[in-house]
Design a protein around this motif. Structure first.
Motif, PDB file in Angstrom:
ATOM      1  N   ASN A   1      42.333  26.722  35.791  1.00 53.61           N
ATOM      2  CA  ASN A   1      43.517  27.158  36.535  1.00 53.61           C
ATOM      3  C   ASN A   1      43.376  28.621  36.941  1.00 53.61           C
ATOM      4  O   ASN A   1      44.000  29.505  36.372  1.00 53.61           O
ATOM      5  CB  ASN A   1      44.767  26.939  35.684  1.00 53.61           C
ATOM      6  N   LEU A   2      42.520  28.851  37.929  1.00 52.96           N
ATOM      7  CA  LEU A   2      42.269  30.202  38.414  1.00 52.96           C
ATOM      8  C   LEU A   2      43.267  30.519  39.509  1.00 52.96           C
ATOM      9  O   LEU A   2      43.462  29.720  40.420  1.00 52.96           O
ATOM     10  CB  LEU A   2      40.826  30.283  38.936  1.00 52.96           C
ATOM     11  N   LYS A   3      43.884  31.681  39.392  1.00 49.05           N
ATOM     12  CA  LYS A   3      44.899  32.057  40.382  1.00 49.05           C
ATOM     13  C   LYS A   3      44.662  33.495  40.813  1.00 49.05           C
ATOM     14  O   LYS A   3      43.909  34.228  40.186  1.00 49.05           O
ATOM     15  CB  LYS A   3      46.297  31.917  39.764  1.00 49.05           C
TER      16      LYS A   3
ATOM     17  N   ALA B   1      43.888  31.731  34.400  1.00 50.24           N
ATOM     18  CA  ALA B   1      42.948  32.808  34.684  1.00 50.24           C
ATOM     19  C   ALA B   1      43.387  33.473  35.974  1.00 50.24           C
ATOM     20  O   ALA B   1      43.854  32.796  36.897  1.00 50.24           O
ATOM     21  CB  ALA B   1      41.539  32.253  34.839  1.00 50.24           C
ATOM     22  N   TYR B   2      43.289  34.776  36.017  1.00 45.26           N
ATOM     23  CA  TYR B   2      43.642  35.483  37.242  1.00 45.26           C
ATOM     24  C   TYR B   2      42.445  36.227  37.776  1.00 45.26           C
ATOM     25  O   TYR B   2      41.573  36.678  37.024  1.00 45.26           O
ATOM     26  CB  TYR B   2      44.766  36.487  36.981  1.00 45.26           C
ATOM     27  N   THR B   3      42.462  36.355  39.085  1.00 48.56           N
ATOM     28  CA  THR B   3      41.503  37.266  39.688  1.00 48.56           C
ATOM     29  C   THR B   3      42.268  38.066  40.719  1.00 48.56           C
ATOM     30  O   THR B   3      43.294  37.625  41.230  1.00 48.56           O
ATOM     31  CB  THR B   3      40.314  36.526  40.323  1.00 48.56           C
ATOM     32  N   ALA B   4      41.794  39.252  40.995  1.00 51.45           N
ATOM     33  CA  ALA B   4      42.481  40.092  41.962  1.00 51.45           C
ATOM     34  C   ALA B   4      41.550  41.187  42.379  1.00 51.45           C
ATOM     35  O   ALA B   4      40.461  41.332  41.843  1.00 51.45           O
ATOM     36  CB  ALA B   4      43.751  40.681  41.345  1.00 51.45           C
ATOM     37  N   GLY B   5      42.005  41.957  43.348  1.00 46.53           N
ATOM     38  CA  GLY B   5      41.253  43.148  43.684  1.00 46.53           C
ATOM     39  C   GLY B   5      40.624  43.035  45.033  1.00 46.53           C
ATOM     40  O   GLY B   5      41.080  43.614  45.992  1.00 46.53           O
TER      41      GLY B   5
END
Lengths: 661, 304, 367, 364
Positions: free
Chosen positions: A382-384, A361-365
């Motif tokens: 597995n958050l990245k 899983a990705y997060t950004a911003g």
């Protein structure tokens, strides 16, 4: 690229589709929840659908170089429209489906759109309302016919009808399929594949032109980076006009044969996510924050035993979870407890939020709070984080598995180079995803892309000792102290806000001798503390003025200063003095935007007296401001605020910084 | 900000706005639907509404000594929306009950699709193409939304009990085929999220919507709606109006409705019949009825 | 907690409308069936406690299975179609006596003795036919009135089988014995064989019942139950819906009656199917859960276990109760339970199970 | 079998009459209904014709059977009365009425045995025992109202009915556990018989004194109940509740009190029935099946009607006795075991609301 052997190494999205239809023929490509079940298309079916649609569009008059607007929620048919248009050499231009008609009018006009493919009546109505301003717009193609039965058929066609036309043509003309295929073969990686309009807050939106190479290689690289295979599934729920969705749900999906699932409606997206159980997921931090809040709120109503168990195992997870996830050594007892916790809490929790099968899983911003980030990771998710932008076809840096730190945004992705500009600290990059240019805006292109091919991100940051990039602020917001040291207000504010006791912080210092801060305490968190420690208070103001609270915040600020001292570039931004505001910053008073962002300039004016006091050495200042109550009445809140001095620490990172450069 | 845009700003803006969209959307749609169903296209529809599909001639109904309906005659033309209004106790619901065979009148004749009848089982009314909703929601409380609507398909289902017992072959195919029809209605009525919820647990407004769905699942030629908007808030009323207009215009279903909300009645209906104490006191277009002094005296003047 | 639904999505309507849409449920049911068909015979064969004990098979499992089937039948009528019946015992009797007649032959009409399997099924068919006849009043009368009508069936058939000697092949004592249970050469005799014989019947008809109640006919039944007037206005023929419920219900009850007589009792007299049996079945479906196939099993199991429990536990504790006290206690416990359940959980044990399942699905959340 | 010669023409005539009747009425009737009505009319006519012919053959015997049947019918009415009272006031169909008779009977007979065992004279012992059993019935009423009915307020009729089945089981179990489960003879009324009308018929007509006592007591009970409903405040309140629960509550009549009173009155009725039935059969468990016999009585008479309960009882009593004797010789004995139910079924098919019930208008 290898135009001669498209099957081996396809360089355009339509070629990828042709390859997928052969290699993954019977594997699922798209799913869409409609009429209660997940309608599924395999890659070979998608090829058939796209071809029919392409021929239909061709019959409508779409040709090479034309632009096609695509507006609507995530729907397979709209994704296919991208490929269909691309197969004809046309350029799709997705628009944000919730934009108002006026905003759309500008983009449609600027992009010289001839055809618009839209989801439903709502979008059709919007386009019809601005049609007189768009002389080039020849026809609107819609997906969902509901409510459109009585509309002028000369201006409207349905996707279904287009596909029917296309199929009829295929049936009637044996050469049609080959001709279409030849068109696909003729496509080159360097061709423009899509135009994504970015909505800058200043000025008009700019059309970022991405080539097939950009999209295909970025997608392929990302798949390699996280080892995605055709087994992987994702749920497409973020706007199609956003580059992230275009690369994840389109570029990566086509490059790697992944399955893209489209929810039934925005309201059912969460349930649909649980049904699908994606293995690859992206969400901005806000979504994770909402999820955490909902988890905690719902657990509040659980019975005492269950609640106790839940919190106990959360503690275990906090202690051991991330290490388990990263494959680091964990004590036997903790490992067993974590295993038990997984059975009783973590796995069921992952199941409830639809993350059971999640691999990446990705997060950004925005900056994600370290607690929030660790919470999900400690549950075994597995958050990245990643860092990217439209001009880069998303990927600039990503966190590799096992190297995940909340405060960084990871290492440069495959084939990406980055560099920090001397003096401004701005991050520049070079990558296969670097955009072609801005449509009809060479001036802006020149300002963003250097002669050597570096692209300015507009963000200031630095590379830390582990080789990870840290973003500190928008480059233009980064100021300087009188000493010449960099001053990164947003970075400091975010660091302060990560402390649960701090709800909001506003940091000043540009052109001054040192940095100072206004702080809003978090009424929930500090209120809890007060309750536990028998501190009696009647209002925010009273609690904020409490000396113990002041000490608590002082400790936090000091803690932050100490840690800032260890970071290059920002060590000068340590907060020397702060005060706790006597009222909560409020959007009703204009102090925050409606999306809860601090309006720095407005606050600086409104609380000028306090800023003066922060810098003139006073111990206390009086302030009185007008406020608006919830019922609309106006009143005044006034009070004396204490000003607190904080120890600062000499920078320990200076040498590191030099070493890193 | 600089000319470049940091990527994730976009989805943030996207999803906040997305959540507010549906409400606005329905508002717009209703406005549009109202416009379409209002004065603008009434002439169009008058053209389309042709022969009489149902006529009620000199019908009287009484229970014991109590007269519910006295010598009422009116007709319903194919493709129109016909409203029946009147004060409480005027015999409106009894009229609907007579039309679909639940009560049968002591005097008078009802002709539906050219066939005269005075008495019949409600089942035959249903199978000849009349379906309805009820004043006090009469859903099957122990069943889910889906099952309620599937129950509305009963008349269209053929397969015997033995096939069903083994749930094999034709019975399954038939079931799936009808499920698809029902799913389209669920989609139309925007009740996807309650598909599998037992209807007893639903709020009133949604129950009304499910009931409409069940009636539509019968694919009726004549749809009787008994106070479809009773107890609804404004937004629900607008949704319901939109559904009624769409059903009438695009499915071509003839609709007879009882409603107390005068705004709704005047907006929706092509013709209105007014009952009072079981007698007809007026019959005509909304404008004619509104201007009728008898109606104003008996009804509008009193209760509104 | 045990339910991990994420990723279990449906791509077809048939998958979506499957009997058990959740994978975990399918696994559980599969495991249960394997245990029932393979595990128990093996355990019994190797005499593993408690399955080595014949008592368990013959006095607990066998009646449990057969009464579960009867309860399913009663549940279809009362729980799904809402037509209350106090005459289920009579329909068991019809199944038993007609199966007996078919099994021993009817020379008067030139019918030779039929094998066991068709006899049992034909017993069910006869019961279904009578069920339809006695269901006709349900077209006119509802609720309590109908209950009285079904009582008429109960008393009439009690009398018929006692007084009309033809049914008992003119046995002087009025008691009859089942013919040999020979199924295609397999003589069902040992308790474990009897158990398997009944198990096959019960599993098959339980699936049939489940299919019916979740199909078109089941929706008609429930529609009649929930709102009969609206159902008719929606095009559901009460005639067909009610009588089909009577037929299916009486058929299953009849088959259960035949099994009860042939397999469980072996020899019986009309008293075996008295009003007490009817009330027992009624209690099973109320306690187990009206409108639930699972509930029929739960109710049957519970009602059978209470007396055994009352027999065993006090004597194990050293306070043996007299049979009289036990039977009185049984009365009191059943009665209070009925009242308690009607007040607290009108949907019976089945609702408790589904609540528990719902809790597990939502775990760790409370709602 | 000369009776058949009367029965056949009578039957044909009745069928024709029935057909005329059906064809002339303008009511909504289906084909099935018509067939059922004609068939029922025919069967009834044949049965009545046959009875008539037998009556002419032997009028004395017939009268004896008829009078005996009518008088034992009065006893059914006694039980049915308890049902009607409760159904009228609370809408509850009380399956437990039979169990209440058992409880009352056991309490009465056992306390009486106890007292006489202590040597208390009958003149004192009987009132004491009656008082005691009355108190037991009050306790029953209190418990049922508080623990069963009050929590189920506003539930539908079927649920309430089933809850009374539950209550039946509890009462039966408890009563037998506390008072014993044997057969206990009760001697409150004479059980010998009068021979009447020897002059008119050969052998005269045998009439049980107990049956006559039963009739008398039933008459007294009906009069007393009528007075209670007509002239006491509570009685009037009861009637108000029966008409409209909500309205009764809104004028300040506490519904739980009313229900308690109703169940108490029903308990007293059960006690009265127990004295007669106990004397007749001895107090024993099988008395509860009386409740089942009272069901057809109610169906025939109508659930809400006191006169209906009386008339229904008479019809059932006379009908089953006559059927037992005259039909029994044709198709085998034991007919009285089911005759009442089949009779009720026939009435249901023609007049679902019973002879004295009010017609139900369905609404939606």
């Amino acid at each position: 690229m290898n135009a001669g052997q498209p099957q081996a190494n396809p360089d355009t999205v339509p070629k990828l589709l042709v390859r997928n239809a052969q290699v993954f023929a019977t594997r699922s490509a798209f799913r869409e929840k409609t009429l209660g079940i997940w309608q599924t298309w395999t890659w070979s079916e998608v090829l058939e659908e796209v071809r029919a649609l392409a021929l239909g569009l061709q019959a409508l008059g779409l040709g090479k170089g034309d632009t096609v607007a695509i507006i609507g929620d995530n729907r397979p048919h709209l994704y296919w429209t991208f490929t269909a248009a691309q197969s004809l050499g046309a350029i799709p231009v997705p628009l944000y489906q919730d934009s108002v008609a006026d905003e759309m009018a500008y983009v449609l006009d600027h992009a010289e759109v001839r055809f618009a493919v839209v989801e439903d009546q709502e979008q059709t109505d919007k386009l019809l309302s601005i049609a007189d301003r768009l002389p080039r717009l020849a026809r609107i193609v819609y997906h969902d016919p509901r409510g459109l039965e009585d509309y002028d058929p000369d201006r409207l066609t349905s996707i279904e009808a287009l596909q029917k036309t296309g199929r009829a043509k295929l049936a009637a003309d044996p050469g049609a399929a080959a001709a279409w295929m030849a068109g696909v073969e003729a496509g080159k990686g360097a061709d423009v594949s899509v135009m994504l309009y970015t909505s800058g807050t200043t000025g008009r939106p700019k059309g970022v032109m991405l080539t097939h190479d950009n999209v295909v290689i970025s997608g392929r690289n990302a798949n390699i980076f996280d080892r995605f295979t055709p087994e992987d599934t994702m749920i497409a729920y973020l706007p199609m006009a956003w580059v992230g969705d275009h690369i994840f749900s389109y570029g990566q999906a086509f490059a790697g044969g992944l399955t893209v699932c489209c929810p039934e409606s925005p309201e059912t997206a969460i349930d649909d996510r649980r049904e699908i159980g994606p293995s690859y997921f992206f969400a901005p931090p806000r979504v994770f924050e909402t999820m955490l809040t909902q988890i905690m709120v719902r657990m509040e109503d659980a019975g005492a035993i269950k609640k106790g168990m839940f919190h106990y195992f959360l503690k275990v997870a906090r202690r051991a979870g991330e290490n388990v996830l990263d494959g680091k050594p964990v004590g036997l007892v903790d490992r067993m407890l974590y295993g038990l916790g997984d059975l009783l809490v973590y796995a069921p929790l992952r199941n409830r939020i639809g993350f059971s099968n999640l691999r990446v899983a990705y997060t950004a911003g925005e900056a994600i709070g370290p607690e929030l980030f660790s919470f999900f990771r400690s549950l075994g998710i597995n958050l990245k984080q990643l860092y990217g932008q439209t001009e880069a076809s998303v990927f600039i840096t990503l966190q590799p598995d096992g190297e995940v730190f909340p405060e960084t945004v990871g290492k440069p992705g495959p084939d990406v180079q980055i560099r920090i500009e001397e003096g401004t600290g701005e991050v520049l990059f070079k990558s296969p995803g670097v955009f072609h240019k801005y449509f009809k805006n060479d001036e802006a292109t020149a300002a963003t892309k250097t002669a050597e091919g570096w692209v300015r991100t507009g963000d200031a940051g630095f590379i830390d000792a582990k080789g990870h990039l840290r973003i500190i602020d928008r480059a233009k917001d980064v100021g300087r102290l009188n000493s010449g040291a960099l001053f990164a207000p947003k970075y400091v504010e975010n660091r302060l806000k990560f402390y649960p006791e701090v709800k909001e912080a506003v940091v000043f210092g540009n052109g001054r001798d040192f940095a100072t801060a206004f702080i809003n305490i978090d009424l929930v968190s500090v209120g809890n503390w007060a309750e536990r420690n028998n501190v009696i208070y009647a209002s925010y103001q009273e609690l904020a003025a409490n000396p113990q609270v002041k000490d608590m915040i002082l400790k936090r600020v000091e803690e932050m200063n100490r840690s800032l001292a260890g970071e290059p570039l920002v060590s000068g931004s340590q907060v020397t003095r702060f005060l706790i505001l006597h009222k909560e910053l409020d959007a009703d008073d204009g102090e925050l935007t409606r999306t809860q962002k601090v309006r720095r300039g407005f606050i600086a004016d409104r609380y000028g007296a306090l800023i003066t006091a922060l810098y003139d050495g006073s111990r206390q200042a009086h302030i009185s401001v007008e406020v608006t109550y919830e019922d609309g009445r106006k009143g005044k809140i006034e009070g004396d605020v204490d000003i607190v001095d904080v120890p600062t620490f000499p920078s320990t990172a200076a040498t590191l910084k030099e070493a890193a450069e | 900000m600089s000319s470049n845009t940091v990527m994730p700003v976009a989805p943030a803006a996207g999803s906040t706005a997305a959540s507010t969209q549906p409400a606005e959307a329905s508002g717009l749609a209703v406005a549009a639907a109202r416009a379409a169903g209002g004065a603008g296209s009434r002439e169009d529809r008058a053209r389309r509404t042709g022969e009489v599909i149902l006529s009620v001639e000199n019908v009287s109904l009484s229970f014991g000594g109590v007269r519910a309906i006295s010598d009422v005659s009116f007709d319903i033309r194919k493709g129109e929306i016909r409203a029946i209004i009147g004060p409480n106790g005027a015999g409106k619901t009894s009229m609907l009950n007579v039309i679909n065979g639940f009560y049968f009148p002591q005097q008078g004749v009802i002709t539906f699709k050219g066939e005269k009848r005075r008495e019949m089982r409600p089942y035959f009314a249903a199978s000849s193409g009349i379906s309805r909703t009820f004043q006090n929601v009469a859903l099957f409380k122990g069943m889910s939304t889906l099952d309620n609507m599937m129950a509305g398909r009963t008349l269209k289902m053929q397969r015997g009990i033995l096939w069903q017992a083994l749930r094999f072959g034709p019975a399954v195919n038939e079931e799936m085929r009808h499920r698809e029809v029902v799913e389209k209605l669920i989609d139309f009525l925007e009740i996807q999220h309650i598909r599998k919820v037992p209807v007893g647990k639903l709020p009133y407004g949604l129950q009304k919507r499910v009931e409409l769905g069940r009636a539509l699942a019968m694919e009726p030629e004549l749809l009787l709606l008994d106070e479809p908007m009773a107890g609804m808030n404004l937004e629900e009323k607008e949704d319901m109006s939109r559904f009624i207009i769409t059903i009438n215009q695009h499915l071509g279903t003839t609709i007879a409705l009882i409603e107390h909300d005068m705004g709704v009645v005047m907006d929706l209906s092509d013709r209105v019949v007014v009952l009072e104490y079981g007698r007809k006191i007026a019959d005509g277009t909304p404008d004619q009825v509104k201007a009728d002094p008898k109606v104003i005296d008996a009804y509008l003047g009193v209760s509104h | 907690m045990l339910y991990r639904e994420t990723g279990q999505f449906k791509t077809t309507y048939s998958a979506d409308m499957a009997m058990l849409p959740l994978r975990q449920d399918r696994i559980a049911l599969g495991a249960l069936l394997v245990f029932a068909f393979v595990g128990i015979p093996l355990l019994a064969h190797f005499a593993v406690w408690p399955f080595g004990n014949e008592y368990l098979l013959r006095a607990i499992l066998l009646p449990f299975l057969i009464l579960s089937l009867a309860a399913i039948g009663v549940n279809i009528l009362i729980g799904y179609c809402g037509q209350i019946s106090l005459g289920s015992g009579a329909f068991m009797a019809i199944g038993a006596y007609m199966a007996y007649k078919f099994g021993t032959g009817m020379p008067e009409i030139g019918l030779p003795a039929l094998p066991v399997l068709p006899s049992i099924l034909l017993g069910g068919v006869c019961s279904a036919i009578v069920g339809v006849l006695f269901g006709i009043p349900s077209l006119r009368i509802k609720g309590l009135y109908l209950a009285v009508a079904t009582l008429a069936a109960q008393f009439f058939f009690d009398w018929l089988f006692l007084r009309v000697k033809w049914f008992t092949n003119y046995a002087p004592s009025g008691s009859v014995s089942a013919p040999e249970l020979n199924v295609f050469g397999w003589v069902v005799d040992e308790p474990i064989e009897r158990y398997l014989f009944c198990l096959a019947f019960v599993v098959f008809f339980a699936f049939v019942a489940k299919n019916l109640v979740r199909g078109a006919i089941g929706r008609q039944w429930m529609a009649i139950r929930d709102m009969d007037i609206a159902a008719e206005l929606m095009g559901i023929r009460p005639f067909f819906a009610k009588l089909s419920a009577f037929a299916v219900s009486s058929f299953m009850v009849g088959v259960a009656g035949a099994l009860w007589a042939f397999v469980y009792l072996g020899a019986w007299e009309p008293l075996a199917f008295s009003i007490d049996r009817s009330l027992q079945l009624l209690f099973m479906v109320i306690i187990g859960g009206l409108g639930s196939i699972l509930g029929s099993f739960l109710g049957a199991g519970f009602i059978l276990m209470v007396p055994i429990f009352l027999n065993v536990v006090p004597s194990e504790l050293g306070v043996p109760l007299s049979t009289e006290t036990i039977s009185h206690l049984e009365f009191i416990i059943f009665g209070s339970l009925i009242c308690f359940l009607l007040i607290k959980e009108p949907h019976g044990f089945a609702r408790l199970v589904s609540l528990a399942k719902e809790k597990l699905r939502l775990w760790p959340f409370p709602y | 079998m000369s009776g058949l010669s009367f029965a056949i023409p009578g039957g044909i005539g009745a069928v024709l009459a029935g057909l005329m009747f059906v064809l002339l009425r303008g009511d909504r009737r289906s084909v099935v209904d018509t067939i059922v009505h004609v068939a029922l009319a025919a069967v009834t006519a044949v049965f009545l014709g046959y009875l008539a012919s037998r009556a002419i053959d032997n009028p004395g015997g017939f009268l004896e059977i008829l009078v005996g049947g009518l008088l034992s019918g009065v006893l059914y009415s006694l039980v049915a009365l308890g049902f009607v009272l409760i159904f009228k006031a609370s809408g509850v169909f009380n399956y437990a009425q039979g169990a209440m008779v058992l409880v009352a009977g056991l309490a009465l007979v056992r306390s009486l045995d106890y007292l006489t065992g202590l040597g208390v004279a009958n003149i004192v012992a009987i009132p004491l025992a009656i008082l005691f059993s009355g108190a037991v019935m009050a306790l029953c009423a209190f418990v049922i109202e508080k623990w069963v009915l009050r929590p189920l307020l506003n539930q539908d009729g079927l649920t309430l009915f089933m809850s009374t089945i539950g209550a039946t089981f509890v009462l039966e179990g408890l009563a037998q556990m506390v008072f014993g489960s044997g057969v206990y003879p009760l001697r409150l009324f004479p059980t010998d018989a009068w021979i009447l009308g020897e002059g008119m018929f050969p052998g005269g007509i045998l009439v049980n004194k107990l049956d006559v006592w039963g009739g008398l007591i039933a008459a007294i009970l009906v009069v007393a109940l009528a007075a209670f409903f007509q002239y006491t405040k509570t009685g009037r309140a009861l009637r108000a509740v029966a008409d409209d629960h909500a309205a009764a509550q809104s004028v300040g009549i506490p519904i739980s009190w009313i229900w308690f009173i109703v169940w108490l009155v029903a308990g007293i009725v059960a006690l009265v029935a127990a004295t007669v039935w106990g004397t007749k059969l001895g107090v024993q468990f099988s008395i509860v099946f009386l409740a089942l016999k009272a069901l057809p009585v109610l169906i025939i008479g109508g659930f809400t009607s006191v006169p209906g309960a009386i008339v229904g009882g008479l019809i059932v009593g006379a009908g089953e006795k006559l059927a037992e004797i005259y039909l029994g010789e044709l198709i085998g004995g034991g007919i009285e075991y089911w005759f009442a139910y089949v009779l009720a079924l026939a009435v249901l098919l023609v007049r679902p609301q019973g002879l004295y019930g009010e017609k139900i208008i369905e609404r939606i």
